[in-house]
Design a protein around this motif. Structure first.
Motif, PDB file in Angstrom:
ATOM      1  N   GLU A 152      25.184   2.086   3.681  1.00  0.00           N
ATOM      2  CA  GLU A 152      26.441   1.940   4.407  1.00  0.00           C
ATOM      3  C   GLU A 152      27.651   2.283   3.551  1.00  0.00           C
ATOM      4  O   GLU A 152      28.681   2.727   4.059  1.00  0.00           O
ATOM      5  N   ASP A 153      27.566   2.053   2.246  1.00  0.00           N
ATOM      6  CA  ASP A 153      28.701   2.339   1.380  1.00  0.00           C
ATOM      7  C   ASP A 153      28.219   2.806   0.007  1.00  0.00           C
ATOM      8  O   ASP A 153      27.073   2.571  -0.378  1.00  0.00           O
ATOM      9  N   ILE A 154      29.098   3.455  -0.714  1.00  0.00           N
ATOM     10  CA  ILE A 154      28.753   4.016  -2.019  1.00  0.00           C
ATOM     11  C   ILE A 154      28.488   2.916  -3.035  1.00  0.00           C
ATOM     12  O   ILE A 154      27.724   3.111  -3.989  1.00  0.00           O
ATOM     13  N   GLU A 155      29.093   1.731  -2.829  1.00  0.00           N
ATOM     14  CA  GLU A 155      28.870   0.622  -3.759  1.00  0.00           C
ATOM     15  C   GLU A 155      27.406   0.222  -3.792  1.00  0.00           C
ATOM     16  O   GLU A 155      26.866  -0.138  -4.846  1.00  0.00           O
ATOM     17  N   THR A 156      26.758   0.274  -2.623  1.00  0.00           N
ATOM     18  CA  THR A 156      25.330  -0.054  -2.566  1.00  0.00           C
ATOM     19  C   THR A 156      24.523   0.936  -3.387  1.00  0.00           C
ATOM     20  O   THR A 156      23.631   0.559  -4.163  1.00  0.00           O
ATOM     21  N   THR A 157      24.844   2.205  -3.257  1.00  0.00           N
ATOM     22  CA  THR A 157      24.117   3.247  -3.979  1.00  0.00           C
ATOM     23  C   THR A 157      24.325   3.109  -5.487  1.00  0.00           C
ATOM     24  O   THR A 157      23.356   3.089  -6.261  1.00  0.00           O
ATOM     25  N   LEU A 158      25.571   3.001  -5.899  1.00  0.00           N
ATOM     26  CA  LEU A 158      25.858   2.910  -7.334  1.00  0.00           C
ATOM     27  C   LEU A 158      25.394   1.576  -7.913  1.00  0.00           C
ATOM     28  O   LEU A 158      24.905   1.522  -9.047  1.00  0.00           O
ATOM     29  N   GLY A 159      25.538   0.497  -7.121  1.00  0.00           N
ATOM     30  CA  GLY A 159      25.117  -0.807  -7.607  1.00  0.00           C
ATOM     31  C   GLY A 159      23.614  -0.895  -7.801  1.00  0.00           C
ATOM     32  O   GLY A 159      23.129  -1.602  -8.694  1.00  0.00           O
ATOM     33  N   THR A 160      22.874  -0.153  -6.987  1.00  0.00           N
ATOM     34  CA  THR A 160      21.415  -0.192  -7.058  1.00  0.00           C
ATOM     35  C   THR A 160      20.858   0.820  -8.048  1.00  0.00           C
ATOM     36  O   THR A 160      19.944   0.524  -8.820  1.00  0.00           O
ATOM     37  N   TYR A 161      21.424   2.028  -8.043  1.00  0.00           N
ATOM     38  CA  TYR A 161      20.822   3.113  -8.804  1.00  0.00           C
ATOM     39  C   TYR A 161      21.696   3.705  -9.900  1.00  0.00           C
ATOM     40  O   TYR A 161      21.247   4.588 -10.637  1.00  0.00           O
ATOM     41  N   GLY A 162      22.947   3.248 -10.019  1.00  0.00           N
ATOM     42  CA  GLY A 162      23.869   3.863 -10.977  1.00  0.00           C
ATOM     43  C   GLY A 162      23.341   3.913 -12.394  1.00  0.00           C
ATOM     44  O   GLY A 162      23.575   4.881 -13.126  1.00  0.00           O
ATOM     45  N   HIS A 163      22.604   2.876 -12.786  1.00  0.00           N
ATOM     46  CA  HIS A 163      22.106   2.816 -14.171  1.00  0.00           C
ATOM     47  C   HIS A 163      20.973   3.797 -14.429  1.00  0.00           C
ATOM     48  O   HIS A 163      20.532   3.971 -15.569  1.00  0.00           O
ATOM     49  N   LEU A 164      20.491   4.453 -13.370  1.00  0.00           N
ATOM     50  CA  LEU A 164      19.373   5.381 -13.542  1.00  0.00           C
ATOM     51  C   LEU A 164      19.826   6.763 -14.011  1.00  0.00           C
ATOM     52  O   LEU A 164      18.987   7.589 -14.372  1.00  0.00           O
ATOM     53  N   TYR A 165      21.114   7.009 -13.954  1.00  0.00           N
ATOM     54  CA  TYR A 165      21.575   8.298 -14.464  1.00  0.00           C
ATOM     55  C   TYR A 165      21.186   8.406 -15.941  1.00  0.00           C
ATOM     56  O   TYR A 165      21.584   7.576 -16.757  1.00  0.00           O
ATOM     57  N   PRO A 166      20.403   9.410 -16.324  1.00  0.00           N
ATOM     58  CA  PRO A 166      19.860   9.500 -17.688  1.00  0.00           C
ATOM     59  C   PRO A 166      20.918   9.850 -18.724  1.00  0.00           C
ATOM     60  O   PRO A 166      21.495  10.932 -18.698  1.00  0.00           O
ATOM     61  N   ASN A 167      21.194   8.899 -19.639  1.00  0.00           N
ATOM     62  CA  ASN A 167      22.108   9.145 -20.753  1.00  0.00           C
ATOM     63  C   ASN A 167      23.443   9.725 -20.302  1.00  0.00           C
ATOM     64  O   ASN A 167      24.007  10.615 -20.952  1.00  0.00           O
ATOM     65  N   SER A 168      23.933   9.251 -19.143  1.00  0.00           N
ATOM     66  CA  SER A 168      25.143   9.839 -18.565  1.00  0.00           C
ATOM     67  C   SER A 168      26.343   9.716 -19.496  1.00  0.00           C
ATOM     68  O   SER A 168      27.143  10.647 -19.611  1.00  0.00           O
TER      69      SER A 168
END
Length: 396
Positions: free
Chosen positions: A343-359
């Motif tokens: 529903e919102d970008i916060e859900t996406t980033l809150g759930t998966y944001g840390h998966l970005y490899p060595n961002s």
């Protein structure tokens, strides 16, 4: 007040006698009802009488009974019938056993007797075997039950809110990497019809990020092979082989379109041809004409993960795997949000944001050299000097 007030008559019907208190003349006030075809109907009628009790007491000037309503009776005869009317059938069916199992801890008390210390002790007991996330959900329902009891005048306060729910902990996201998933695919024998079905189902989930209920509901007509667009407009509520139905998706954002890659379209066409040679069905994920059950995928993951020598994941983790793959590819979070149906970008980033490899390291690398490093060779600033810097770096 009796703990189990519903009785079964010899003719198979149900009846009850509700003790409501005492009149001004000291006589006991009772209400008797009979002829109910099911125990559920009798409990519903009994609950209604209990709910109306306070009004009757006030109108007739009765005296309340000294015996308190037990929490067990409240849950079974008042809260659960009300709760069922507030949520979707599938939600109620999924939660009712959990409610009865974990809230039974309080069955020894009357509704009004439950204190904050009881709730805290209950929390500690649950922590021995259950995760914080699960406990939060269970306590949320208990708190709802106590809120309802307060509204109905059966309790003065909600002890769950006084204690507070357990602290929210960030759930570790489990997933398969692209390489791990490739290992799993490599041990599935597609020449076998049933294994071909499992191969396609796992591929479909991994490459789309759909929820399992969405994937099992997909019909062949939902896929436009010319454009490669998959329309997700429903989810499958599966109770058993005799009862399943299409229902609305989890949220409005869950209604979406996913553009499928060429490899997935190729796999789907291949499976469609194979499936049609065996059975006629509208379900994509089906080998026998019936929709796929969740535990079918769970067992397949367990079996092939062991054969491939990779760690086992839950079926829902295939959705996480898809999100992880997209992030490793550097996809925009907004695109991932739409693809997953958040529903919102916060859900996406809150759930998966840390998966970005060595961002952070990648950003630092990109920033290196981006600015042209120059500075003036003479002092062009004739503004008043700062008292703390006079005498330093050549300033006078």
């Amino acid at each position: 007040m009796a703990t189990d007030s519903i009785k079964k008559a010899k003719n198979g019907t149900y009846y009850f006698r509700a003790n409501l208190g005492y009149g001004s003349d000291g006589k006991k006030i009772q209400k008797y009802r009979s002829g109910f075809k099911t125990k559920r109907e009798a409990r519903k009628a009994y609950s209604q009488i209990i709910l109306e009790k306070s009004e009757v007491v006030q109108r007739e000037n009765w005296q309340e009974e000294e015996e308190e309503l037990s929490f067990k009776q409240y849950v079974e005869e008042i809260f659960l019938p009300w709760y069922k009317s507030q949520v979707k059938d599938r939600t109620y069916d999924n939660r009712v056993s959990t409610i009865k199992k974990h809230l039974s801890y309080f069955y020894r008390y009357a509704v009004s007797e439950i204190e904050p210390i009881h709730v805290q002790t209950w929390q500690s007991k649950l922590f021995k075997t259950l995760s914080a996330t699960y406990i939060r959900n269970v306590q949320g329902i208990f708190s709802l039950a106590m809120d309802r009891a307060v509204i109905l005048g059966l309790a003065e306060q909600n002890p769950s809110k006084i204690v507070g729910n357990v602290k929210k902990q960030k759930t570790k996201i489990d997933f398969w990497t692209k390489e791990e998933f490739e290992q799993v695919l490599s041990v599935i024998y597609k020449e076998d019809y049933y294994q071909h079905f499992l191969y396609l189902s796992l591929w479909f989930l991994f490459m789309t990020g759909m929820r399992i209920g969405e994937a099992t509901a997909v019909q062949w007509e939902d896929i436009e092979f010319d454009t490669g667009v998959l329309s997700i407009t429903k989810t499958l509520y599966y109770k058993n082989l005799s009862y399943y139905e299409f229902v609305e998706p989890k949220t409005k954002a869950s209604i979406r379109h996913i553009v499928l890659d060429e490899d997935t379209l190729k796999e789907l066409k291949e499976w469609q041809q194979r499936q049609r040679s065996v059975v006629k069905t509208g379900f994509v994920m089906s080998y026998n004409g019936q929709p796929t059950q969740k535990h079918t995928m769970s067992r397949a993951i367990t079996r092939y993960a062991a054969l491939a020598g990779v760690h086992r994941i839950r079926t829902h983790a295939l959705r996480h795997s898809h999100a992880s793959l997209l992030m490793q590819m550097g996809e925009n979070p907004l695109i991932i949000k739409d693809r997953l149906g958040h529903e919102d970008i916060e859900t996406t980033l809150g759930t998966y944001g840390h998966l970005y490899p060595n961002s952070n390291f990648e950003v630092a690398t990109k920033l290196t050299g981006i600015l042209k490093q120059t500075s003036s060779q003479t002092n062009l600033d004739r503004s008043p000097k700062n008292q703390f810097t006079v005498g330093y770096l050549g300033e006078k």
